[in-house]
Motif scaffolding. Structure first.
Motif, PDB file in Angstrom:
ATOM      1  N   VAL A 196      -4.855   6.486   5.464  1.00 47.94           N
ATOM      2  CA  VAL A 196      -4.601   5.052   5.372  1.00 47.94           C
ATOM      3  C   VAL A 196      -5.349   4.391   6.532  1.00 47.94           C
ATOM      4  O   VAL A 196      -5.016   4.638   7.703  1.00 47.94           O
ATOM      5  CB  VAL A 196      -3.091   4.762   5.455  1.00 47.94           C
ATOM      6  CG1 VAL A 196      -2.839   3.259   5.432  1.00 47.94           C
ATOM      7  CG2 VAL A 196      -2.369   5.455   4.308  1.00 47.94           C
ATOM      8  N   THR A 236      -7.351   4.674   1.686  1.00 50.43           N
ATOM      9  CA  THR A 236      -7.166   3.241   1.459  1.00 50.43           C
ATOM     10  C   THR A 236      -7.779   2.464   2.622  1.00 50.43           C
ATOM     11  O   THR A 236      -7.876   2.977   3.735  1.00 50.43           O
ATOM     12  CB  THR A 236      -5.686   2.833   1.350  1.00 50.43           C
ATOM     13  OG1 THR A 236      -5.047   3.010   2.621  1.00 50.43           O
ATOM     14  CG2 THR A 236      -4.949   3.664   0.298  1.00 50.43           C
ATOM     15  N   THR A 271      -7.629   6.309  -4.760  1.00 51.28           N
ATOM     16  CA  THR A 271      -6.222   6.749  -4.693  1.00 51.28           C
ATOM     17  C   THR A 271      -5.779   7.145  -6.094  1.00 51.28           C
ATOM     18  O   THR A 271      -6.298   6.628  -7.083  1.00 51.28           O
ATOM     19  CB  THR A 271      -5.298   5.621  -4.218  1.00 51.28           C
ATOM     20  OG1 THR A 271      -5.519   4.452  -5.008  1.00 51.28           O
ATOM     21  CG2 THR A 271      -5.527   5.314  -2.759  1.00 51.28           C
ATOM     22  N   ALA A 304      -6.364  -2.032  -6.405  1.00 57.45           N
ATOM     23  CA  ALA A 304      -6.400  -0.581  -6.637  1.00 57.45           C
ATOM     24  C   ALA A 304      -7.727  -0.203  -7.264  1.00 57.45           C
ATOM     25  O   ALA A 304      -8.122  -0.762  -8.282  1.00 57.45           O
ATOM     26  CB  ALA A 304      -5.238  -0.169  -7.546  1.00 57.45           C
ATOM     27  N   ILE A 314       0.838  -1.207   0.000  1.00 51.15           N
ATOM     28  CA  ILE A 314       0.000   0.000   0.000  1.00 51.15           C
ATOM     29  C   ILE A 314       0.869   1.252   0.000  1.00 51.15           C
ATOM     30  O   ILE A 314       0.623   2.201  -0.752  1.00 51.15           O
ATOM     31  CB  ILE A 314      -0.951  -0.024   1.223  1.00 51.15           C
ATOM     32  CG1 ILE A 314      -2.018  -1.112   1.027  1.00 51.15           C
ATOM     33  CG2 ILE A 314      -1.601   1.334   1.425  1.00 51.15           C
ATOM     34  CD1 ILE A 314      -2.932  -1.329   2.228  1.00 51.15           C
ATOM     35  N   THR A 353      -9.782   1.621  -2.776  1.00 53.85           N
ATOM     36  CA  THR A 353      -8.502   0.947  -2.916  1.00 53.85           C
ATOM     37  C   THR A 353      -8.205   0.227  -1.604  1.00 53.85           C
ATOM     38  O   THR A 353      -8.234   0.844  -0.540  1.00 53.85           O
ATOM     39  CB  THR A 353      -7.392   1.950  -3.227  1.00 53.85           C
ATOM     40  OG1 THR A 353      -7.599   2.491  -4.535  1.00 53.85           O
ATOM     41  CG2 THR A 353      -6.022   1.288  -3.170  1.00 53.85           C
ATOM     42  N   THR A 354      -7.921  -1.062  -1.695  1.00 53.89           N
ATOM     43  CA  THR A 354      -7.821  -1.822  -0.453  1.00 53.89           C
ATOM     44  C   THR A 354      -6.950  -3.054  -0.650  1.00 53.89           C
ATOM     45  O   THR A 354      -6.294  -3.194  -1.692  1.00 53.89           O
ATOM     46  CB  THR A 354      -9.248  -2.213   0.039  1.00 53.89           C
ATOM     47  OG1 THR A 354      -9.165  -2.844   1.294  1.00 53.89           O
ATOM     48  CG2 THR A 354      -9.925  -3.140  -0.958  1.00 53.89           C
ATOM     49  N   TYR A 355      -6.935  -3.894   0.340  1.00 55.47           N
ATOM     50  CA  TYR A 355      -6.094  -5.078   0.284  1.00 55.47           C
ATOM     51  C   TYR A 355      -6.929  -6.263   0.729  1.00 55.47           C
ATOM     52  O   TYR A 355      -7.484  -6.262   1.825  1.00 55.47           O
ATOM     53  CB  TYR A 355      -4.875  -4.901   1.199  1.00 55.47           C
ATOM     54  CG  TYR A 355      -3.783  -5.918   0.966  1.00 55.47           C
ATOM     55  CD1 TYR A 355      -2.740  -5.645   0.085  1.00 55.47           C
ATOM     56  CD2 TYR A 355      -3.801  -7.136   1.628  1.00 55.47           C
ATOM     57  CE1 TYR A 355      -1.728  -6.570  -0.139  1.00 55.47           C
ATOM     58  CE2 TYR A 355      -2.795  -8.074   1.412  1.00 55.47           C
ATOM     59  CZ  TYR A 355      -1.764  -7.782   0.528  1.00 55.47           C
ATOM     60  OH  TYR A 355      -0.761  -8.690   0.309  1.00 55.47           O
ATOM     61  N   ASP A 397     -11.648  -1.664   5.948  1.00 54.21           N
ATOM     62  CA  ASP A 397     -12.577  -1.036   5.021  1.00 54.21           C
ATOM     63  C   ASP A 397     -13.702  -0.293   5.714  1.00 54.21           C
ATOM     64  O   ASP A 397     -14.140   0.756   5.259  1.00 54.21           O
ATOM     65  CB  ASP A 397     -13.192  -2.102   4.098  1.00 54.21           C
ATOM     66  CG  ASP A 397     -12.231  -2.549   3.029  1.00 54.21           C
ATOM     67  OD1 ASP A 397     -11.125  -1.976   2.949  1.00 54.21           O
ATOM     68  OD2 ASP A 397     -12.583  -3.472   2.265  1.00 54.21           O
TER      69      ASP A 397
END
Lengths: 330, 330
Positions: free
Chosen positions: B248, B277, B330, B326, B173, B293-295, B252
């Motif tokens: 950041v 993010t 962002t 993505a 990130i 945008t996340t993981y 979520d």
DNA sequence: CCGCCGCTTGCACGCGCGTGCAAGAAAAAT
DNA sequence: ATTTTTCTTGCACGCGCGTGCAAGCGGCGG
């Protein structure tokens, strides 16, 4: 004390100088036991770290104090609310909860079988799509003692329904919309399943017809998630017919998809161009992004009634009124 | 066939003309039994509607094939994803799941005790806030055989951690943000608990410092829900100091609260004025309203490793890489 | 045809606790 | 003090199945 670290009632009995059965009585609420020996037993149990083995207890008594929660809908955040209430409230009354995943592809009998093999005292279905009849036959073949349909309606006679009263709810929503001057609603439902429907759609359309003389068009999303709702609403407006002035949605997650479609696919404003209503009052419905007008299901009260059913005080269907919540989408 | 409708192995044995133990063998995968008698038994079992009683089986074998899922966070939709994966995948391998609600107010030992009384083979903690040490002592006193911390980190030596690799994730990130030219991040975390933290905050701040030479300010929301995040972000911008160009967020749901605060409380645009993010990739993160945008945590892979632990093939901590996603914030 | 080996099957015992009854202890009544 | 009643406690049996061992069965080589 066994070598595997488990303390049994026998160990406590030895420590307290009584028999194993007296130990059992000390842990039973209304057992006939003198206060003195109960205290003696409880003290010994405390010292040894004893807790009754519910597995052995279930086997011996044929009561497991376990209920299976059968679900096939993990995409609606409202299920999290339901799970929270069920697990927390049931637990305070000594009931454990077995969470069983019911795949849509297979029938419900596998889920029911899994539950019955664990000897649950009851199974509670909170899923959204299931075949009512299959559930009934599966119930007949297995030894699940009670089958409760929670937050959903069932026509099956072997089944108990505990749900929000859709009739009261939808009339209240319709009255609200009428009082605000809306004239052209479209009802947006979930998938058009064959059974175990809600009564929301028919109640709304019939009531609206009765009050205005106009019939209500209803459409169906392919699934109970916002992606399907986005697609369906986008398609609806692409048809180019007369534009509805309010979308009445079967639940919040569909309503949120509808709002996203209106705003981000179609460039329309909510509620200025099109109003939206939901159902459930999920946490997100109260967020500033949505501020959804909706109807809150009385989950806590419904769970209390479930306890009544589990503990034998109730054995008939229950329909409870919820709470209309007006926000900024109407 | 008993009068209560339950079919036991004895009934099947009679019907098939074999002994009860042969019936048991027919249902056991690698048992020494001839193909002929297995078929005979299975046919009889099918005809009678017999299914092994897992309760009695557990008692006799000291293996319940049950795992307790202990949770205290029902406000994050990501938990629904986790529950779906756990219940579905574990079930396909013969594991049942007991859902246990862990109240924040009390310590974790009550939840662990409840689990141990049902003789679970393992307990899996998926909650977000719990005291690591209490968990350890509770574990010591009870007979829960394995304690797994899922999607969370634990320092406790009696415990096994299965989690997404926060270090890899947060570096990815950070790299992404640096490549997009962001310069002034603020890290928005959940409540500042004493233990069982994630490594996301320290990883991000240290890595950012290492790469840019600038330190990162971090702030904490009061709870893991979007309401608390809205309040915290609104308060942050009310301070009037230098404005961050990216928030950041630890997950979520907090990121969504942050976005709502930026858009609806502060009138700012995402990502033009402030980027955001998240972490987890909950379904809503992919909606047009957020496009976060996340993981994505590798829940399925993590569940597979959990199976390895349950079935004795693995007994060390696991940290798995996830997937950076993505989108448009962002 | 005998004997050894491998495959298959039956069985005693136990898992930890509940139920219902009967004996024992204590309290109440006579 | 004795009998009756009430309360308290102990116990045989069973819940349905797993484990480990021993007996039964068949087949093969010699």
């Amino acid at each position: 004390m066994q070598d595997n670290g488990a303390v049994t009632a026998d160990d406590v009995a030895n420590a307290a100088g009584v028999s194993r059965w007296t130990v059992a009585r000390a842990f039973k609420k209304d057992a006939s036991i003198s206060r003195k020996s109960r205290e003696k037993v409880l003290a010994a149990a405390e010292a040894l770290g004893y807790a009754p083995d519910l597995l052995a207890s279930s086997l011996a008594s044929d009561r497991s104090n376990l209920v299976a929660i059968i679900n096939n809908d993990f995409s609606n955040p409202h299920k999290l609310v339901v799970l929270e209430r069920l697990t927390r409230i049931l637990w305070t009354r000594g009931w454990g909860t077995l969470l069983v995943h019911m795949s849509d592809s297979e029938d419900a009998s596998a889920a029911l079988l899994a539950a019955s093999q664990r000897r649950v005292d009851a199974a509670v279905v909170i899923g959204t799509r299931f075949d009512d009849r299959i559930l009934g036959t599966a119930l007949g073949a297995r030894r699940v003692k009670k089958l409760v349909i929670f937050a959903r309606y069932s026509q099956n006679p072997d089944t108990l329904t505990i749900a929000c009263d859709d009739v009261i709810a939808m009339r209240e929503i319709a009255d609200h919309l009428l009082s605000r001057g809306y004239q052209h609603p479209v009802y947006l439902a979930g998938p058009d399943t064959q059974s175990a429907k809600l009564h929301r759609k028919t109640t709304f359309t019939e009531y609206w017809q009765a009050r205005t003389g106009f019939s209500v068009r209803s459409i169906h999303a392919d699934a109970y998630d916002f992606g399907a709702a986005i697609d369906r609403v986008t398609a609806l407006f692409a048809e180019g017919g007369p534009r509805p002035d309010v979308l009445v949605c079967e639940n919040d997650i569909i309503a949120i998809g509808a709002m996203d479609a209106l705003r981000y696919r179609l460039g329309l404003r909510v509620p200025q161009d099109v109003a939206v209503t939901g159902f459930d009052d999920i946490p997100l419905a109260g967020s500033p992004a949505y501020g959804l007008t909706t109807y809150r299901q009385p989950i806590t009260a419904m769970t209390e009634r479930l306890l009544d059913v589990l503990e034998g005080r109730l054995s008939s269907d229950v329909h409870l009124p919820g709470l209309f919540v007006a926000r900024s989408t109407t």
